[in-house]
Design a protein around this motif. Structure first.
Motif: not given
Length: 499
Positions: A403-426
């Motif tokens: 709620a108290d983040t202040g009023d700031y200008a700047g580039s839009a915040v691009v969200p990071g990727p989610e639900a990342l997963s990795g597996s070894i297959r062969g």
């Protein structure tokens, strides 16, 4: 540095975190083609730093050398992190890297810019900083740190000894996780005084908000002479210090010249609950900027490519000042015309008096406009950096769930990727991820983070999955970022596939 003349009060050396630090054999300077050894600069737990002179240019450089022969994977990480820092070192407040290599006896080395004025830790032995200079340096370091965060790099060791001072007196952030204690003559195994509570509680190895905490602790030390909880509680042991950081309230700064707003900004960045801190280091920089403007009438610009140089509040002030200047000039012209018309039918004396009055009115408005344009506006844009940020015309204000983040200008915040997963297959490592806010033109940037297979250049794809050859070791890791059509980019998120 315009440091105050008062010495640090009650300064004591930090206890060493390694009982064997004093028994370790010193690192020997290697013979390097093209360089002549001058003297030792400092030594840490994993590396030492030496001063050399470069042949031909006679330029002095600082060369960091690993303590011993590194295994292939450790050596690859050493060089990969050096490559990351080399990409960041184009920033004016990040230490420059010139070259990396391996000595004849198998030790990795990195050639750095030599900061002739040493590090902030040593300078604080002679006195604290003024408030205005602390805010100026804080904004510049926050700009450097946010640039690193956008590249997916978390520093994890920000402290006064890792802030070097250049020939020009400008700060340079050093040592991005390559080794500890560059130029630090008192070797320690870790940086307890600057560590945030969540790291001490083993709640992860640190992230962007942990870096923010350590930067705020560094700025606090510039004003107090030492880290916050050393300053406020004078602990006798490391256990006492760690307990104070995790459990005791942040000590107040006992300096009458520090405005309350500055203390408030630092206190928020030093919150024990990471969620109570600023949303990003960029917002922390903007908050420092607004405090500087309110206290001193000027603000140091943020130096980050693609974001606004000033917070939205300061941008509005600048726009209002410009509008006032324009309005004053516009209001002055009709006044002059009216006065001129009035004197057309007047006697000679009345005419002269009318001309004087009309001219005075116009001159007064013009003077006000000149004061605004020549004094107010330049002061709002004052700072050590002469860099001009490239503004993204499609950018919008950063948003935060706090709620108290202040009023700031700047580039839009691009969200990071989610639900990342990795597996070894062969023989392959397969990774996938999801985009929490897909938009037209989105792409993804990924690159390997696994030892000798680390790739210097990122690969761009429109897919949300990738398959790469698996590393021979226990795991293969990549980092992934989302890239918008306007070229704004999220922070990189790592993911590993484990055998």
């Amino acid at each position: 540095m315009a440091a105050q003349n008062t010495p640090m009060r009650g300064h004591t050396r930090r206890p060493s975190t390694s009982a064997h630090a004093g028994k370790r054999a010193p690192v020997q300077p290697p013979k390097l083609n093209g360089y002549s050894y001058v003297r030792a600069l400092g030594e840490g737990t994993t590396a030492a730093v030496f001063l050399y002179e470069q042949h031909g240019t006679e330029r002095q450089v600082a060369i960091k050398v690993s303590r011993g022969r590194l295994d292939p994977r450790a050596g690859a990480r050493f060089r990969t992190e050096a490559n990351f820092m080399a990409k960041l070192s184009t920033h004016p407040y990040i230490l420059s890297i010139y070259e990396t290599g391996v000595t004849d006896d198998g030790r990795s080395f990195i050639v750095f810019e030599y900061a002739t004025r040493g590090n902030m830790k040593d300078l604080l032995d002679h006195g604290t900083y003024g408030v205005d200079e602390t805010l100026d340096i804080g904004i510049n370091l926050a700009s450097a740190l946010y640039t690193a965060h956008r590249a997916g790099i978390v520093h994890r060791d920000i402290k006064t000894s890792n802030v070097l001072i250049s020939d020009q007196g400008l700060p340079a952030l050093a040592d991005f996780g390559i080794a500890t204690n560059i130029y630090d003559h008192r070797a320690t195994g870790y940086s307890l005084p600057w560590a945030p509570p969540e790291v001490l509680r083993s709640q992860g190895g640190g992230d962007e908000k942990s870096d923010m905490y350590s930067l705020a602790a560094t700025l606090y030390a510039m004003l107090a002479g030492k880290s916050p909880y050393e300053y406020g509680y004078h602990p006798h042991t490391q256990q006492e210090l760690a307990s104070a950081i995790m459990n005791r309230p942040l000590p107040a700064l006992n300096r009458a010249d520090v405005p309350e707003e500055v203390e408030h900004v630092l206190a928020r960045a030093l919150s024990k609950n990471r969620e109570d801190r600023y949303y990003s280091v960029l917002e922390f920089a903007y908050a420092l900027q607004e405090a500087q403007q309110h206290a001193f009438g000027h603000a140091t610009p943020v130096t980050v490519e693609g974001v606004e140089r000033f917070s939205r509040a300061l941008t509005r002030q600048q726009a209002a000042a410009t509008a006032a200047a324009t309005g004053a000039l516009g209001a002055g012209m009709p006044g002059a015309a009216g006065a001129s018309a009035a004197v057309n039918g007047a006697s000679g004396a009345q005419m002269r008096r009318g001309i004087v009055i009309a001219s005075s009115i116009v001159a007064a408005f013009a003077l006000i406009a000149l004061v605004v344009v020549l004094v107010v506006l330049p002061n709002i844009d004052r700072g050590q950096s002469s860099s001009v940020a490239v503004v993204n015309p499609n950018a919008t204000a950063s948003q935060s769930t706090n709620a108290d983040t202040g009023d700031y200008a700047g580039s839009a915040v691009v969200p990071g990727p989610e639900a990342l997963s990795g597996s070894i297959r062969g023989d392959s490592a397969v990774f996938s991820w999801s985009n929490p806010d897909p938009q037209t033109g989105d792409k993804y940037s990924w690159n390997l983070l696994d030892g000798a297979n680390s790739s210097e250049a990122a690969t761009i794809t429109t897919d949300t999955h990738v398959s790469v050859p698996a590393s021979p070791g226990a795991q293969t890791c990549i980092q992934v970022s989302i890239i918008r059509a306007d070229r704004s980019m999220s922070q990189a998120v790592p993911v590993c596939a484990t055998r």
